[in-house]
Write a protein that holds these residues in place. Structure first.
Motif, short mmCIF file in Angstrom:
data_model
loop_
_atom_site.label_atom_id
_atom_site.label_comp_id
_atom_site.label_asym_id
_atom_site.label_seq_id
_atom_site.Cartn_x
_atom_site.Cartn_y
_atom_site.Cartn_z
N ARG A 252 -44.55 -5.75 -13.44
CA ARG A 252 -43.38 -6.17 -12.60
C ARG A 252 -42.16 -5.69 -12.71
NH1 ARG A 252 -40.80 -11.02 -14.40
NH2 ARG A 252 -41.78 -11.88 -16.24
N GLU A 254 -37.74 -5.61 -12.04
CA GLU A 254 -36.54 -6.23 -11.20
C GLU A 254 -35.39 -5.55 -11.52
OE1 GLU A 254 -35.55 -10.75 -11.60
OE2 GLU A 254 -33.86 -9.97 -12.91
N VAL A 262 -30.49 -8.44 -5.75
CA VAL A 262 -31.51 -8.37 -6.58
C VAL A 262 -32.68 -7.80 -5.95
CG1 VAL A 262 -32.77 -9.67 -8.43
CG2 VAL A 262 -30.40 -10.01 -7.97
N ALA A 264 -37.14 -7.21 -6.41
CA ALA A 264 -38.05 -7.69 -7.39
C ALA A 264 -39.63 -7.28 -6.79
CB ALA A 264 -37.94 -9.11 -8.02
#
Length: 274
Positions: A252, A254, A262, A264
């Motif tokens: 993952r 971000e 933001v 992600a």
């Protein structure tokens, strides 16, 4: 004879005047910004020769100053008990010289990082690694390129359509094991990464700076790599890196930009080794 003497006198004066006038015009060598950057970025800490610690690879003459490839590679021997904690990339002659600072996860054993940067003038480019022994190790290279920070972003008009879109690629390596061992991956982020020095071709006004300034990458919950970015990272940032898998099922990332967005996303990891 008097006319000849006058001509000679005028010629002599002209030559003398020419020499006098040319001397101040001769351009002095530009001051080396590196000592000041060591003070500003690294608080004047001692720099050790990093030839056995780190390698930096960039083209000597860039084809496109707005997307110059750069690769940072660890050269630590396998039996070296130290590890690379951070790598700071500095493009000396850029308006904001610190291009990026990478922090390497303590267990990910990141050994190589590649990205693309803007280069504004012919310049030295320094890479500084901080090792777990607390020491800084520096290497440098020279790049011939100019105008990269003010070059218009090619995809600026469609930025709203792909802003923050994130892609993950996993590459198969010959030395990759079925569940663990060295792996190679790439994170790509759709973003204009405006430098603040680019001009709108229609309004002729400068486009405000707007770029990815933070990126964090994990395998499951274990940090792999993070980046503090600046205006020198090219549009649509992409980071390609080599790391050691811990058998994680997910990967993952971000990212944050200077406007507070933001982004992600999470992906499943192929641990088949094929």
């Amino acid at each position: 004879m008097s006319h000849l003497r006058l001509l000679c006198a005028l010629t002599f004066c002209g030559l003398a005047l020419g020499v006098h006038d040319v001397a101040p015009i001769m351009a002095a060598e530009p001051a080396d910004p590196w000592p000041g950057l060591v003070q500003d970025i690294f608080n004047n800490r001692a720099m050790n020769d990093g030839a056995d610690v780190l390698a930096i690879e960039m083209p000597y003459r860039a084809e496109d100053a707005a997307i110059v490839p750069v690769t940072l590679r660890s050269k630590l021997a396998p039996d070296d008990t130290r590890r690379v904690k951070t790598i700071t990339l500095v493009i000396d002659q850029n308006p904001a010289p610190m291009a990026a600072k990478f922090e390497l996860g303590s267990d990910a054993k990141v050994s190589e990082i590649s990205t693309r940067v803007r280069v504004n003038n012919y310049t030295n480019v320094h890479a500084v690694a901080e090792l777990s022994d607390g020491q800084l190790y520096m290497v440098k290279t020279f790049v011939k390129a100019s105008g990269g920070c003010s070059a218009p972003a090619a995809k600026n008009l469609e930025a709203g359509n792909h802003l923050g879109q994130m892609k993950y690629r996993q590459f198969v390596r010959d030395d990759q094991g079925p569940a663990s061992g060295p792996r190679e991956a790439q994170i790509m982020i759709g973003h204009p990464n405006n430098s603040g020095l680019q001009m709108d071709q229609i309004t002729h006004l400068y486009i405000p700076a707007f770029f990815i300034d933070q990126l964090h990458i994990w395998q499951d919950n274990s940090p792999v790599l993070s980046m503090e970015g600046g205006i020198s990272i090219s549009e649509d940032p992409n980071i390609r890196f080599t790391y050691v898998s811990n058998g994680a099922k997910t990967f993952r990332a971000e990212a944050k930009d200077t406007s507070g967005h933001v982004f992600a996303k999470e992906w499943k990891v192929d641990n088949s080794g094929s």
